[in-house]
Design a protein around this motif. Structure first.
Motif, mmCIF file in Angstrom:
data_model
loop_
_atom_site.group_PDB
_atom_site.id
_atom_site.type_symbol
_atom_site.label_atom_id
_atom_site.label_comp_id
_atom_site.label_asym_id
_atom_site.label_seq_id
_atom_site.Cartn_x
_atom_site.Cartn_y
_atom_site.Cartn_z
ATOM 1 N N ALA A 15 -4.290 0.217 -2.825
ATOM 2 C CA ALA A 15 -5.747 0.124 -2.924
ATOM 3 C C ALA A 15 -6.423 0.633 -1.664
ATOM 4 O O ALA A 15 -7.492 1.253 -1.723
ATOM 5 C CB ALA A 15 -6.156 -1.331 -3.191
ATOM 6 N N ALA A 16 -5.803 0.409 -0.504
ATOM 7 C CA ALA A 16 -6.398 0.832 0.766
ATOM 8 C C ALA A 16 -6.354 2.343 0.945
ATOM 9 O O ALA A 16 -7.194 2.913 1.638
ATOM 10 C CB ALA A 16 -5.686 0.147 1.927
ATOM 11 N N PHE A 17 -5.374 3.006 0.330
ATOM 12 C CA PHE A 17 -5.172 4.438 0.571
ATOM 13 C C PHE A 17 -5.422 5.320 -0.650
ATOM 14 O O PHE A 17 -5.204 6.527 -0.585
ATOM 15 C CB PHE A 17 -3.751 4.684 1.088
ATOM 16 C CG PHE A 17 -3.530 4.172 2.485
ATOM 17 C CD1 PHE A 17 -4.229 4.692 3.550
ATOM 18 C CD2 PHE A 17 -2.618 3.157 2.730
ATOM 19 C CE1 PHE A 17 -4.035 4.224 4.839
ATOM 20 C CE2 PHE A 17 -2.405 2.686 4.015
ATOM 21 C CZ PHE A 17 -3.121 3.218 5.069
ATOM 22 N N THR A 18 -5.870 4.733 -1.756
ATOM 23 C CA THR A 18 -6.054 5.496 -2.987
ATOM 24 C C THR A 18 -7.514 5.504 -3.409
ATOM 25 O O THR A 18 -8.201 4.489 -3.314
ATOM 26 C CB THR A 18 -5.197 4.901 -4.123
ATOM 27 O OG1 THR A 18 -3.843 4.816 -3.697
ATOM 28 C CG2 THR A 18 -5.260 5.754 -5.375
ATOM 29 N N ASP A 19 -7.984 6.654 -3.881
ATOM 30 C CA ASP A 19 -9.320 6.758 -4.452
ATOM 31 C C ASP A 19 -9.289 6.127 -5.842
ATOM 32 O O ASP A 19 -8.537 6.569 -6.719
ATOM 33 C CB ASP A 19 -9.730 8.235 -4.551
ATOM 34 C CG ASP A 19 -11.060 8.409 -5.242
ATOM 35 O OD1 ASP A 19 -12.026 7.722 -4.858
ATOM 36 O OD2 ASP A 19 -11.140 9.222 -6.182
#
Length: 201
Positions: A80-84
């Motif tokens: 979630a932190a690194f994905t659009d």
């Protein structure tokens, strides 16, 4: 993988080096000496020992289930932190972090690295004319089509509203001796443009 150190610790505590974790759907080598590893009613696997009874494995299976669930939650948070969230592409935070590390690795290994950055022409006008839902569909399809013309090791990132970047990355160097990553992404960009133009959204 949290399972590997957890199993090592468990084998040491139980005095049995043959304790294994068997996945759901795999055949159990010793069903009578296995205990399900479960968390909140969801089965994550089975703890199996060829020598120890199920009663000895039960508290360890519960302990392992907690660690496996924690690892799963951390993976979800990391994604979630690194994905659009809209397109599924990597986001700007990931782009900056990954590119920095990839450049350092490429420098140390004396490999090349190629980055393509582009945006969608007149995207704001399309957004204003057809609405956000239609514009979102364009962004999602852009990422899907882009992934269809690159390698699995390359990274597609959404770095702005309609701005994207692709990092052409070979972590272990060229697969064919003497080959190089693209010094120009013109051919890839042209192929991608043709796919976008031919697409009926």
């Amino acid at each position: 993988d949290v399972c590997l150190p957890a199993l090592d610790l468990m084998r040491s505590r139980l005095g049995d080096p043959n304790v294994v974790l068997v996945g759901v759907g795999e055949s159990l080598p010793a069903p009578e000496r296995s205990v399900p590893v479960e968390f909140e009613g969801r089965r994550l696997g089975y703890l199996v020992s060829p020598t120890l009874p199920a009663e000895a494995l039960t508290p360890h299976a519960e302990w392992l289930a907690g660690w496996m669930r924690l690892a799963e939650q951390q993976a979800q948070l990391r994604e979630a932190a690194f994905t659009d969230s809209l397109t599924g592409a990597w986001n700007r935070r990931y782009f900056e972090k990954f590119l920095s590390a990839a450049i350092d690795r490429a420098r140390a290994a004396r490999h090349s690295i190629t980055v393509m950055v582009f945006d969608i022409d007149d995207f704001k006008q399309f957004n204003d004319r057809y609405g956000h839902a239609s514009a979102d569909e364009i962004l999602v399809e852009t990422v899907r089509l882009l992934r269809s013309v690159i390698r699995p090791s390359d990274r597609v990132c959404r770095i702005g509203g309609d701005e994207f970047a692709v990092i052409f990355h070979e972590p272990s160097g060229p697969r064919v001796p003497g080959s190089h990553p693209p010094s120009s992404v013109f051919d890839i960009a042209t192929r991608f443009q043709e796919q976008i133009r031919a697409k009926r959204f």
